[in-house]
Design a protein around this motif. Structure first.
Motif, short mmCIF file in Angstrom:
data_model
loop_
_atom_site.label_atom_id
_atom_site.label_comp_id
_atom_site.label_asym_id
_atom_site.label_seq_id
_atom_site.Cartn_x
_atom_site.Cartn_y
_atom_site.Cartn_z
N LEU A 163 0.27 17.36 25.99
CA LEU A 163 0.54 17.70 24.62
C LEU A 163 -0.60 18.18 23.63
O LEU A 163 -1.47 17.14 23.53
CB LEU A 163 1.74 16.85 23.83
CG LEU A 163 2.99 16.58 24.62
CD1 LEU A 163 3.81 15.71 24.05
CD2 LEU A 163 3.51 18.03 24.95
N GLU A 164 -0.60 19.32 22.95
CA GLU A 164 -1.54 19.27 21.92
C GLU A 164 -1.05 19.76 20.76
O GLU A 164 0.23 20.53 20.85
CB GLU A 164 -2.60 20.53 22.52
CG GLU A 164 -3.23 20.28 23.87
CD GLU A 164 -4.18 21.45 24.30
OE1 GLU A 164 -4.30 22.37 23.64
OE2 GLU A 164 -4.98 21.01 25.20
N GLN A 165 -1.46 19.38 19.46
CA GLN A 165 -0.94 19.63 18.32
C GLN A 165 -1.77 20.68 17.77
O GLN A 165 -2.99 20.60 17.66
CB GLN A 165 -1.03 18.32 17.40
CG GLN A 165 -0.06 18.29 16.13
CD GLN A 165 -0.29 17.16 15.43
OE1 GLN A 165 -1.25 16.33 15.51
NE2 GLN A 165 0.81 16.89 14.72
N GLY A 166 -1.00 21.76 17.49
CA GLY A 166 -1.58 22.81 16.74
C GLY A 166 -2.02 22.83 15.36
O GLY A 166 -1.80 21.64 14.79
N THR A 167 -2.60 23.80 14.89
CA THR A 167 -3.09 23.79 13.32
C THR A 167 -1.76 23.92 12.50
O THR A 167 -1.80 23.38 11.18
CB THR A 167 -3.88 24.98 12.71
OG1 THR A 167 -3.13 26.26 13.28
CG2 THR A 167 -5.09 25.07 13.53
#
Length: 183
Positions: A163-167
């Motif tokens: 999982l990656e958290q966006g801006t």
């Protein structure tokens, strides 16, 4: 003994007196009635009414104790890796279509789901698959490597995802891998 009452929403606008279903006036919930008089004064019982103040599935409910005051009860939101494990399971078991994850994936993850989903690798005959265990390891701020074990009856499968958290502060799935079948 406790009594549970559910508050209903008002009915159509054409009703006389603005009353909702069953003739109940909309407005703040009334406190629950006290215990009925007992013939034996040694026994006392408390009644509690649970009143829904938010739609089902949300994390807020109010409980009316015998005194009549209300106190909001909130639960902490689930961590993102647990939510995504459930979402990925729904797609890979055939409960949801792949395009359901369209805005929740980045990079190669959507292509991986397109390749995996038609075979419904997490579907089992007879038993509905469930997330048995889920864990996540933060690699750096905004990136989580997660795993989940999926059980359906006697069958157990492994799933790993990133999982990656966006801006915009929203979490999105960046990669998905499935382990082999284990009995």
């Amino acid at each position: 003994m406790s009594t549970t009452a559910t508050r209903t929403t008002p009915g159509p606008a054409g009703r006389r007196g603005g009353r909702g279903p069953g003739g109940v006036r909309p407005g703040p919930p009334r406190p629950a009635a006290g215990p009925a008089p007992s013939r034996t004064p040694a026994r006392t019982t408390a009644r509690t009414a649970t009143v829904r103040t938010a739609p089902a599935g949300t994390a807020t409910a109010r409980t009316v104790p015998p005194g009549g005051t209300t106190a909001p009860v909130t639960r902490a939101p689930l961590p993102p890796h647990i939510l995504f494990a459930e979402r990925l399971l729904a797609v890979l078991s055939g409960e949801r279509p792949v395009h359901w994850m369209l805005g929740q994936t980045v990079g190669e993850a959507y292509d991986q789901l397109i390749r995996l989903a038609p075979a419904t690798p997490l579907r089992a005959r007879g038993a509905r698959p469930v997330v048995r265990r889920c864990g996540g390891f933060p690699l750096r701020p905004g990136v989580v490597e997660a795993f989940a074990s999926i059980a359906a009856g006697e069958q157990v499968r492994a799933m790993a995802f990133r999982l990656e958290q966006g801006t915009d502060r929203k979490w999105r799935c960046a990669a998905v891998e499935l382990g082999s079948e284990r009995h």
